[in-house]
Scaffold this active site. Structure first.
Site, PDB file in Angstrom:
ATOM      1  N   ASP A  48       0.807  -1.230   0.000  1.00  0.00           N
ATOM      2  CA  ASP A  48       0.000   0.000   0.000  1.00  0.00           C
ATOM      3  C   ASP A  48       0.840   1.280   0.000  1.00  0.00           C
ATOM      4  O   ASP A  48       0.324   2.356  -0.293  1.00  0.00           O
ATOM      5  CB  ASP A  48      -0.930   0.027   1.219  1.00  0.00           C
ATOM      6  CG  ASP A  48      -1.987  -1.067   1.171  1.00  0.00           C
ATOM      7  OD1 ASP A  48      -2.174  -1.652   0.091  1.00  0.00           O
ATOM      8  OD2 ASP A  48      -2.608  -1.339   2.212  1.00  0.00           O
TER       9      ASP A  48
ATOM     10  N   GLN B 275      -1.845  -9.576  -6.342  1.00  0.00           N
ATOM     11  CA  GLN B 275      -0.997  -8.376  -6.205  1.00  0.00           C
ATOM     12  C   GLN B 275       0.022  -8.499  -5.073  1.00  0.00           C
ATOM     13  O   GLN B 275       0.952  -7.710  -4.967  1.00  0.00           O
ATOM     14  CB  GLN B 275      -1.885  -7.144  -5.955  1.00  0.00           C
ATOM     15  CG  GLN B 275      -2.779  -6.811  -7.132  1.00  0.00           C
ATOM     16  CD  GLN B 275      -3.953  -5.926  -6.722  1.00  0.00           C
ATOM     17  OE1 GLN B 275      -3.882  -4.718  -6.788  1.00  0.00           O
ATOM     18  NE2 GLN B 275      -5.049  -6.530  -6.298  1.00  0.00           N
TER      19      GLN B 275
HETATM   20  O1  F6P Z   1      -2.074  -3.929   3.612  1.00  0.00           O
HETATM   21  C1  F6P Z   1      -2.052  -4.540   2.368  1.00  0.00           C
HETATM   22  C2  F6P Z   1      -3.394  -5.014   1.957  1.00  0.00           C
HETATM   23  O2  F6P Z   1      -3.148  -5.770   0.840  1.00  0.00           O
HETATM   24  C3  F6P Z   1      -4.476  -3.973   1.673  1.00  0.00           C
HETATM   25  O3  F6P Z   1      -4.327  -3.349   0.445  1.00  0.00           O
HETATM   26  C4  F6P Z   1      -5.721  -4.779   1.800  1.00  0.00           C
HETATM   27  O4  F6P Z   1      -6.832  -3.999   2.069  1.00  0.00           O
HETATM   28  C5  F6P Z   1      -5.397  -5.680   2.930  1.00  0.00           C
HETATM   29  O5  F6P Z   1      -3.991  -5.844   2.918  1.00  0.00           O
HETATM   30  C6  F6P Z   1      -6.114  -6.993   2.891  1.00  0.00           C
HETATM   31  O6  F6P Z   1      -5.373  -7.960   3.574  1.00  0.00           O
HETATM   32  P1  F6P Z   1      -5.916  -9.234   4.323  1.00  0.00           P
HETATM   33  O7  F6P Z   1      -7.079  -9.729   3.539  1.00  0.00           O
HETATM   34  O8  F6P Z   1      -4.746 -10.150   4.308  1.00  0.00           O
HETATM   35  O9  F6P Z   1      -6.278  -8.802   5.698  1.00  0.00           O
END
Ligand code: F6P
Length: 357
Positions: free
Chosen positions: A136, A283
């Site tokens: 991010d 990503q």
């Molecule tokens: O912090 C990175 C990130 O990929 C964000 O862009 C996304 O909202 C979040 O993590 C989702 O991560 P998880 O589903 O692993 O909690």
């Protein structure tokens, strides 16, 4: 001098975690008499005392490897000082295990939440060094985090591929890029992928403005459009709501992700064939880019240099072209959203890219 280092990776994973671990370890072994302890699954392993003595060979062959050899987990900072049903005082447990591992310092690789806990532990008297990780790119005090550029490359490749199929069929494709609170990844990949519209959490949009662009392109014999939207983007109306109110309104709406919503709205409003694409965890997966391997290595070596000098309570950072460090207390938990007047936003606007505002 002998130094015993504990390493953990915490929060969502990203490419470059292993490259950074390797950077710290190799430089530490080269520079001083290092012993390294790998802590399992981030702060979970530190709380529960799950760790292993690492061998030098375990840091070999991991430069290109995605994910993290140590494992990771999300341990929200807001719960760290709360004693739950299990009756565990997490801060006390982490301090106890730090002592049990006989550590000289703890190296934490993570994002904003990880840094908040790192700062808490530093204030509790532990020797801590943070390394800024996240796709991010929203950690205050560093121009870039490791993992970001790899994710930009992946998201750009996704947009490139969508471009050709959208053009062939004359479709409007809405691609949802990760980033709940910060739109850096959408901004960079949208620009690199030649998106027509870029929607960020920081710039609330009006769907009518988006529809105008798609309609104008269709009239101009550009039957296709590409819209890059950050997963955390919201309408102007939603931006005025409190989080709970917004969540309730979305539940009522049957909200199924921002890209799905926008694709459906554009189909109804403009009569185009709207499609939503959500690349999701792709990503975050796989091998780090060359840029991130270099950045991760520079960050890791800088952390080892700080350990060598016995300087703790810092997070490593990239500022301009220099690798440097900030005091954890000065940066921990401070978000870094895209400034609405950021030069990249201006560049995009001057290119005719719409932000929907
Ligand atoms: O912090 C990175 C990130 O990929 C964000 O862009 C996304 O909202 C979040 O993590 C989702 O991560 P998880 O589903 O692993 O909690």
């Amino acid at each position: 001098m002998k130094r015993r280092i504990g390493i953990l990776t915490s929060g969502g994973d990203c490419p470059g975690l292993n490259a950074t671990i390797r950077g710290v370890a190799r430089a530490a072994y080269e520079m001083f008499d290092a012993e390294i302890v790998g802590i399992a699954d981030g702060y979970r392993g530190l709380i529960e005392g799950e760790w292993q003595e690492m061998k030098r060979s375990q840091f070999s062959g991991i430069l290109t490897l995605g994910g993290t050899i140590l494992g990771t987990s999300r341990q929200p900072f807001r719960n760290m000082q709360v004693i739950g049903e299990d009756n565990v005082d997490k801060v006390a447990a982490m301090k106890k295990n730090y002592a049990a591992m006989k550590l000289d310092c703890l190296v934490t690789l993570g994002g904003n939440g990880t840094h908040k806990t790192a700062n808490l532990l530093s204030q509790e008297g532990l020797n801590v060094i943070g390394l800024p990780k996240t796709i991010d790119n929203d950690i205050y005090g560093t121009d870039f985090t490791f993992g970001f550029h790899t994710a930009v490359d992946i998201a750009t490749a996704v947009i490139d591929r969508l471009h050709t199929t959208a053009a062939s069929h004359g479709r409007t494709i809405v691609v949802e890029i990760m980033g709940n609170k910060a739109g850096w990844l959408t901004l960079y990949s949208g620009l690199a992928g030649g998106a027509d519209v870029v929607l960020l959490p920081e710039i609330p949009y009006d769907i009518k403005e988006v529809a105008k662009v798609v309609e104008a392109r269709a009239k101009n014999k550009k039957a296709f459009s590409i819209i890059a939207v950050a997963e955390g983007a919201m309408t102007k109306k939603e931006a005025k709501m409190k989080k709970k109110e917004r969540e309730a309104a979305r539940l009522e709406e049957g909200f199924n992700g921002i890209a799905n919503r926008i694709a459906k709205e554009l189909t109804e409003m403009v009569g185009v064939e709207g499609r939503a694409v959500v690349p999701g965890y792709i990503q975050r997966g796989g091998s780090p880019s060359a840029y991130d391997r270099v950045l991760a290595t520079q960050f890791g070596v800088h952390a080892a240099q700080l350990i060598d000098r016995g300087e703790y309570g810092f997070s490593v950072a990239l500022v301009g072209n220099n690798i440097t460090h900030n005091r954890l207390a000065d940066i921990a938990g401070i978000p870094k959203p895209v400034p609405v007047d950021h030069q990249m936003v201006k560049v995009a606007r001057d290119m005719g890219i719409l932000f929907g505002d």
